[in-house]
Design a protein around this motif. Structure first.
Motif, short mmCIF file in Angstrom:
data_model
loop_
_atom_site.label_atom_id
_atom_site.label_comp_id
_atom_site.label_asym_id
_atom_site.label_seq_id
_atom_site.Cartn_x
_atom_site.Cartn_y
_atom_site.Cartn_z
N ILE A 202 14.37 -39.29 -42.70
CA ILE A 202 15.76 -38.86 -42.86
C ILE A 202 16.65 -40.04 -43.26
CG2 ILE A 202 17.79 -37.98 -41.65
CD1 ILE A 202 15.87 -36.26 -39.96
N VAL A 203 16.60 -41.12 -42.48
CA VAL A 203 17.47 -42.27 -42.74
C VAL A 203 17.13 -42.92 -44.07
CG1 VAL A 203 18.17 -44.56 -41.92
CG2 VAL A 203 17.88 -42.69 -40.29
N GLY A 204 15.84 -43.17 -44.30
CA GLY A 204 15.43 -43.78 -45.57
C GLY A 204 15.75 -42.90 -46.76
N GLY A 205 15.54 -41.58 -46.60
CA GLY A 205 15.84 -40.66 -47.68
C GLY A 205 17.32 -40.63 -48.03
N LEU A 206 18.17 -40.58 -47.00
CA LEU A 206 19.62 -40.59 -47.24
C LEU A 206 20.04 -41.88 -47.95
CD1 LEU A 206 20.92 -39.12 -43.86
CD2 LEU A 206 21.09 -38.03 -46.11
N MET A 207 19.49 -43.02 -47.49
CA MET A 207 19.83 -44.30 -48.12
C MET A 207 19.40 -44.31 -49.58
SD MET A 207 18.99 -47.24 -45.31
CE MET A 207 19.55 -48.52 -46.44
N PHE A 208 18.17 -43.87 -49.84
CA PHE A 208 17.66 -43.90 -51.21
C PHE A 208 18.48 -42.97 -52.10
CE2 PHE A 208 15.10 -42.74 -54.82
CZ PHE A 208 14.53 -43.94 -55.19
N GLY A 209 18.77 -41.76 -51.62
CA GLY A 209 19.52 -40.81 -52.42
C GLY A 209 20.91 -41.31 -52.75
N PHE A 210 21.58 -41.90 -51.77
CA PHE A 210 22.92 -42.45 -52.00
C PHE A 210 22.84 -43.62 -52.99
CE2 PHE A 210 27.01 -44.30 -51.20
CZ PHE A 210 27.80 -43.25 -50.73
N GLY A 211 21.84 -44.47 -52.79
CA GLY A 211 21.69 -45.64 -53.65
C GLY A 211 21.37 -45.31 -55.09
N MET A 212 20.56 -44.26 -55.32
CA MET A 212 20.18 -43.98 -56.70
C MET A 212 21.36 -43.47 -57.52
SD MET A 212 17.81 -40.54 -56.60
CE MET A 212 18.49 -38.90 -56.29
N VAL A 213 22.35 -42.86 -56.86
CA VAL A 213 23.55 -42.45 -57.58
C VAL A 213 24.38 -43.68 -57.95
CG1 VAL A 213 25.74 -41.20 -57.39
CG2 VAL A 213 23.62 -40.16 -56.54
N LEU A 214 24.54 -44.61 -57.01
CA LEU A 214 25.29 -45.83 -57.29
C LEU A 214 24.63 -46.64 -58.40
CD1 LEU A 214 26.24 -47.09 -53.70
CD2 LEU A 214 27.65 -45.76 -55.29
N GLY B 113 20.09 -34.82 -50.26
CA GLY B 113 21.32 -34.81 -49.50
C GLY B 113 22.12 -36.09 -49.70
N GLY B 114 21.43 -37.23 -49.70
CA GLY B 114 22.09 -38.51 -49.93
C GLY B 114 22.72 -38.57 -51.31
N ALA B 115 22.03 -38.01 -52.30
CA ALA B 115 22.57 -38.01 -53.67
C ALA B 115 23.83 -37.15 -53.75
CB ALA B 115 21.52 -37.49 -54.64
N VAL B 116 23.81 -35.99 -53.11
CA VAL B 116 24.99 -35.12 -53.12
C VAL B 116 26.17 -35.82 -52.44
CG1 VAL B 116 25.96 -32.96 -52.23
CG2 VAL B 116 23.66 -32.98 -53.22
N LEU B 117 25.92 -36.48 -51.32
CA LEU B 117 26.98 -37.22 -50.63
C LEU B 117 27.59 -38.29 -51.54
CD1 LEU B 117 25.45 -37.73 -47.07
CD2 LEU B 117 27.41 -36.30 -47.66
N ALA B 118 26.74 -39.03 -52.25
CA ALA B 118 27.23 -40.09 -53.14
C ALA B 118 28.03 -39.50 -54.29
CB ALA B 118 26.06 -40.90 -53.67
N LEU B 119 27.58 -38.39 -54.86
CA LEU B 119 28.30 -37.77 -55.96
C LEU B 119 29.65 -37.25 -55.49
CD1 LEU B 119 25.28 -35.90 -57.55
CD2 LEU B 119 26.62 -37.69 -58.67
#
Length: 372
Positions: free
Chosen positions: A92-104, A355-361
């Motif tokens: 969960i934590v790693g996935g959220l970090m990766f998803g947020f990071g890939m958008v940035l 989920g991380g990607a959606v948050l970043a977007l």
């Protein structure tokens, strides 16, 4: 026992993996295959075309891997994704970090490699920063933090965490049969959903979905079947030639492999640093994307627009490097390779990445609206 030339087999495995990775790079550049782009299209425009392409690729890999399981060629238990210890919090934590990071960072690990091949200098910076962050999370300062915190939270299962292992006994089936049925149902369902609407049947969607999916499935065959040696004449143990961990089958992934590639480049004169499937996959995607960019005349140099753009990409690269290792993979590693093993951890990691990607977007949209 038949004599086996391990060195010759290793060369054959690496060239086969390189060819498949190059094909992946060509197709990804031609079809604009991108997980972050698929999520972005949905959030920003309500366009599901690239998500259907991605689902098609996932379905193809799932059908391919579980078909090989049914044939007795590979086993999920011999991959990194189906261990009995379910690191759900890490996923969960790693996935959220990766998803947020890939958008940035304007794309995941595979997209970073594709963009490098097409001349994007921003992605070159992302490549180096992500590789260093990943290596630190495997063996350095953030590795200590990872092991002492997130990895202490886990569920220890009696079997592997892949669905065939978990459900075989309740269903009254052998694991190979369970893999065939479950892989067929889930993978087939993804394919049906992918082509249900016309946008999923376009040339780009079919090329990206089928082509990238077959390339990733092909890596499973190269590592698990072609590179499998039941008894290494030197050690008398089972090995998978060309894999980073020769006791495990190597799937296509692009976070730890970028770190391994940097390690190989920096310590090339050290004879213990040898080419592996992970490294040739990384190089192959760049070569394939670059070749198509040149042929299609889409190659162009691109740099940072300013300080904010630079900061976003560097922070995103760090998030991807750390998060990808913590989650045991990226959008290709967990999202395609891991998901094809029907691993519970891969389903959790993929959902967290999305989920991380959606948050970043959403965060980016909020910043734009606020500044306006």
């Amino acid at each position: 026992m038949q004599d086996i030339d391990i060195n010759a087999l290793n060369t054959q495995v690496l060239w086969a993996a390189f060819a498949l990775a190059t094909l992946f790079g060509v197709i990804a550049q031609r079809s604009h295959f991108c997980t972050m782009g698929a999520v972005s299209d949905i959030v920003n425009m309500g366009d599901w075309s690239r998500m259907r392409m991605w689902a098609m690729a996932a379905g193809v890999v799932m059908l391919g891997f579980n078909g090989m399981v049914a044939l007795g060629w590979v086993e999920a238990s011999k991959t990194a994704y189906a261990a009995p210890r379910l690191l759900w919090l890490s996923s969960i934590v790693g996935g959220l970090m990766f998803g947020f990071g890939m958008v940035l960072a304007s794309g995941c690990g595979s997209k970073t490699l594709v963009r490098i091949g097409a001349g994007n200098l921003k992605s070159v910076a992302v490549f180096f920063v992500m590789g260093v962050a990943a290596f630190a999370t495997m063996k350095g300062i953030t590795a200590v933090l990872r092991v002492e915190t997130l990895e202490k939270v886990a569920v220890n299962l009696a079997t592997g965490q892949d669905l065939p292992s978990l459900l075989a006994a309740p269903l009254g089936l052998a694991k190979t049969q369970a893999a065939a049925w479950l892989g067929g149902l889930i993978g087939g369902g993804l394919l049906v959903w992918a082509v249900w609407k016309p946008e999923g049947r376009s040339l780009d969607a079919l090329l990206g979905g089928l082509g990238c999916g077959l390339a990733v499935a092909g890596i499973w065959w190269v590592s698990g079947k072609l590179g499998h040696v039941a008894e290494d004449p030197n050690t008398l143990q089972e090995v998978f030639v060309g894999s980073v961990n020769r006791e495990r089958i190597e799937g296509m992934s692009f976070v730890a492999p970028i770190a391994y590639s940097l390690d190989w480049l920096m310590f090339f004169s050290d004879k213990s640093k040898v080419l592996t499937i992970a490294i040739v996959n990384t190089l192959g995607v760049i070569v394939g994307a670059g070749a198509w960019a040149l042929v299609s005349k889409s190659f162009r140099w691109e740099g940072f627009r300013g300080v904010e753009d630079t900061a976003n990409h560097l922070v995103g690269a760090i998030f991807m490097g750390v998060g990808g290792v913590v989650a045991l993979g990226c959008t290709v590693g967990q999202g395609l390779s891991g998901l094809s093993t029907l691993s519970v951890g891969s389903f959790i990691a993929l959902a967290s990445i999305m989920g991380g990607a959606v948050l970043a977007l959403r965060f980016q949209i909020w910043r734009v609206e606020r500044s306006a």
